[in-house]
Design a protein around this motif. Sequence first.
Motif, short mmCIF file in Angstrom:
data_model
loop_
_atom_site.label_atom_id
_atom_site.label_comp_id
_atom_site.label_asym_id
_atom_site.label_seq_id
_atom_site.Cartn_x
_atom_site.Cartn_y
_atom_site.Cartn_z
N TYR A 170 0.84 -1.21 0.00
CA TYR A 170 0.00 0.00 0.00
C TYR A 170 0.87 1.25 0.00
O TYR A 170 0.68 2.15 -0.83
CB TYR A 170 -0.92 -0.01 1.22
CG TYR A 170 -1.94 1.11 1.23
CD1 TYR A 170 -3.16 0.97 0.58
CD2 TYR A 170 -1.67 2.32 1.86
CE1 TYR A 170 -4.11 1.98 0.58
CE2 TYR A 170 -2.61 3.35 1.87
CZ TYR A 170 -3.82 3.18 1.22
OH TYR A 170 -4.74 4.20 1.22
N PHE A 171 1.83 1.31 0.91
CA PHE A 171 2.70 2.49 0.97
C PHE A 171 3.56 2.62 -0.29
O PHE A 171 3.84 3.73 -0.75
CB PHE A 171 3.58 2.44 2.22
CG PHE A 171 2.87 2.81 3.49
CD1 PHE A 171 2.22 4.04 3.61
CD2 PHE A 171 2.83 1.93 4.57
CE1 PHE A 171 1.55 4.39 4.78
CE2 PHE A 171 2.16 2.27 5.74
CZ PHE A 171 1.52 3.51 5.85
N ALA A 172 3.97 1.48 -0.87
CA ALA A 172 4.75 1.53 -2.11
C ALA A 172 3.93 2.19 -3.22
O ALA A 172 4.45 3.00 -4.00
CB ALA A 172 5.17 0.12 -2.52
N GLN A 173 2.65 1.87 -3.30
CA GLN A 173 1.78 2.47 -4.32
C GLN A 173 1.57 3.96 -4.07
O GLN A 173 1.60 4.76 -5.02
CB GLN A 173 0.42 1.74 -4.34
CG GLN A 173 0.51 0.32 -4.86
CD GLN A 173 -0.80 -0.43 -4.70
OE1 GLN A 173 -1.49 -0.31 -3.68
NE2 GLN A 173 -1.17 -1.20 -5.71
N VAL A 174 1.37 4.33 -2.81
CA VAL A 174 1.19 5.74 -2.45
C VAL A 174 2.45 6.54 -2.77
O VAL A 174 2.39 7.63 -3.37
CB VAL A 174 0.82 5.88 -0.96
CG1 VAL A 174 0.88 7.34 -0.52
CG2 VAL A 174 -0.56 5.30 -0.69
N PHE A 175 3.61 5.99 -2.39
CA PHE A 175 4.87 6.69 -2.64
C PHE A 175 5.16 6.79 -4.13
O PHE A 175 5.69 7.79 -4.61
CB PHE A 175 6.02 5.97 -1.91
CG PHE A 175 6.20 6.41 -0.48
CD1 PHE A 175 5.12 6.47 0.39
CD2 PHE A 175 7.43 6.77 -0.01
CE1 PHE A 175 5.27 6.88 1.71
CE2 PHE A 175 7.61 7.19 1.31
CZ PHE A 175 6.53 7.25 2.17
N GLN A 176 4.84 5.74 -4.87
CA GLN A 176 5.04 5.77 -6.32
C GLN A 176 4.24 6.91 -6.94
O GLN A 176 4.75 7.67 -7.78
CB GLN A 176 4.61 4.45 -6.96
CG GLN A 176 4.63 4.48 -8.49
CD GLN A 176 4.17 3.18 -9.08
OE1 GLN A 176 4.92 2.22 -9.12
NE2 GLN A 176 2.93 3.13 -9.54
N ALA A 177 2.98 7.04 -6.53
CA ALA A 177 2.12 8.09 -7.07
C ALA A 177 2.68 9.47 -6.78
O ALA A 177 2.73 10.34 -7.67
CB ALA A 177 0.71 7.95 -6.50
N LEU A 178 3.14 9.68 -5.56
CA LEU A 178 3.72 10.99 -5.20
C LEU A 178 5.00 11.26 -5.98
O LEU A 178 5.23 12.38 -6.45
CB LEU A 178 3.99 11.04 -3.69
CG LEU A 178 2.77 11.17 -2.79
CD1 LEU A 178 3.16 11.00 -1.33
CD2 LEU A 178 2.08 12.53 -3.00
N ARG A 179 5.83 10.24 -6.13
CA ARG A 179 7.10 10.41 -6.85
C ARG A 179 6.86 10.79 -8.31
O ARG A 179 7.51 11.67 -8.86
CB ARG A 179 7.91 9.12 -6.78
CG ARG A 179 9.35 9.26 -7.25
CD ARG A 179 9.95 7.91 -7.60
NE ARG A 179 9.41 7.45 -8.86
CZ ARG A 179 8.87 6.23 -9.03
NH1 ARG A 179 8.75 5.39 -8.02
NH2 ARG A 179 8.45 5.87 -10.22
N ILE A 180 5.89 10.12 -8.94
CA ILE A 180 5.56 10.42 -10.33
C ILE A 180 5.07 11.86 -10.46
O ILE A 180 5.45 12.57 -11.40
CB ILE A 180 4.50 9.43 -10.85
CG1 ILE A 180 5.12 8.04 -11.01
CG2 ILE A 180 3.92 9.90 -12.19
CD1 ILE A 180 4.11 6.95 -11.36
N GLU A 181 4.24 12.30 -9.51
CA GLU A 181 3.72 13.67 -9.54
C GLU A 181 4.82 14.69 -9.30
O GLU A 181 4.96 15.67 -10.05
CB GLU A 181 2.61 13.83 -8.49
CG GLU A 181 2.06 15.23 -8.39
CD GLU A 181 1.32 15.69 -9.63
OE1 GLU A 181 1.41 16.88 -9.96
OE2 GLU A 181 0.68 14.84 -10.30
#
Length: 316
Positions: free
Chosen positions: A209-220
């Motif tokens: 879950y945190f990996a997906q959240v962090f991925q989204a923030l990093r992409i943004e």
Amino acid sequence: MSAAENNPGSGSASGKQGDYHVPVLLKESIDALMIKPDGIYVDCTFGGGGHSRAILQALGPSGKLVAFDQDADAQQNLPDDERIIFVPNNFRHLQRFLKLNRIGLVDGILADLGVSSFQFDVGDRGFSTRFDGPLDMRMDQRQEVTAAQVVKKFSEQQLHKLFEQYGEVTNSKTLAKHIVDHRGQSPLTTIAHFKTMLSPVVKGNPNKYFAQVFQALRIEVNDEMGSLKELLEQVPGVLSTGGRVAIITFHSLEDRIVKNFFRKGTFNEVEENPLLQQDDNNQLKIITKKPIAATNAETGSNPRSRSAKLRVAEKI
């Protein structure tokens, strides 16, 4: 841009090239470029320099390599080789820096869109869910926007959209509302602050879950999709006839962007009229009908290669 940060590869925090980043699909991507000894090639994502070193090995004395990387840490991996020109900027500025270096057309372009193991393994960069550190996530430390600023300033609708699209977070709407409702109660300057605030809405495996959240923030934060689109739009104009472009992706969004551009040669929607003859202005010919994936041997030795896909096109 790995789909899951808990498979970053075998890097360590020392930052030396050998453990900075294991180059994914190395042989496949170098073979795909069909390197000419006297050619000019571009490595859009220098990182640990693994792909660049392989290109240099295939080049002769008169060959040239232009290597881009916006992360200042990557420069410590530069080889002592007069054939390489290093550009400490994002690859979205490809054409501009080729012109500045008096280079017209190039014979091949390679981009490995994965985040390096080194970036994940240095806590104060803020990419990893495993360490505490500032909620940063900037590839280029010169830019102003950090992950903390995105979390603090984006509207509920903006947060919902980015977590849904870039992270494929199952409860992205609930997550966005929770952040907006509670962000005033926490300083949100560190990864620990952020993870603590999110704990009530975590669904399923917390690591995933945190990996997906962090991925989204990093992409943004790094505008990774925008950078990729800008790079692709410049490719036909800088590739020589017969030159090849090879892109390694780690996420379905990236792969779809590359696939569609290779197929159409544009991101503009072309209205189809059955009564008119359509001119095909695509200057790219797809070489890989299906993307090339890592072998069982590679995925066994480097787990982060499991999600890697290589697509190749040729300028016609």
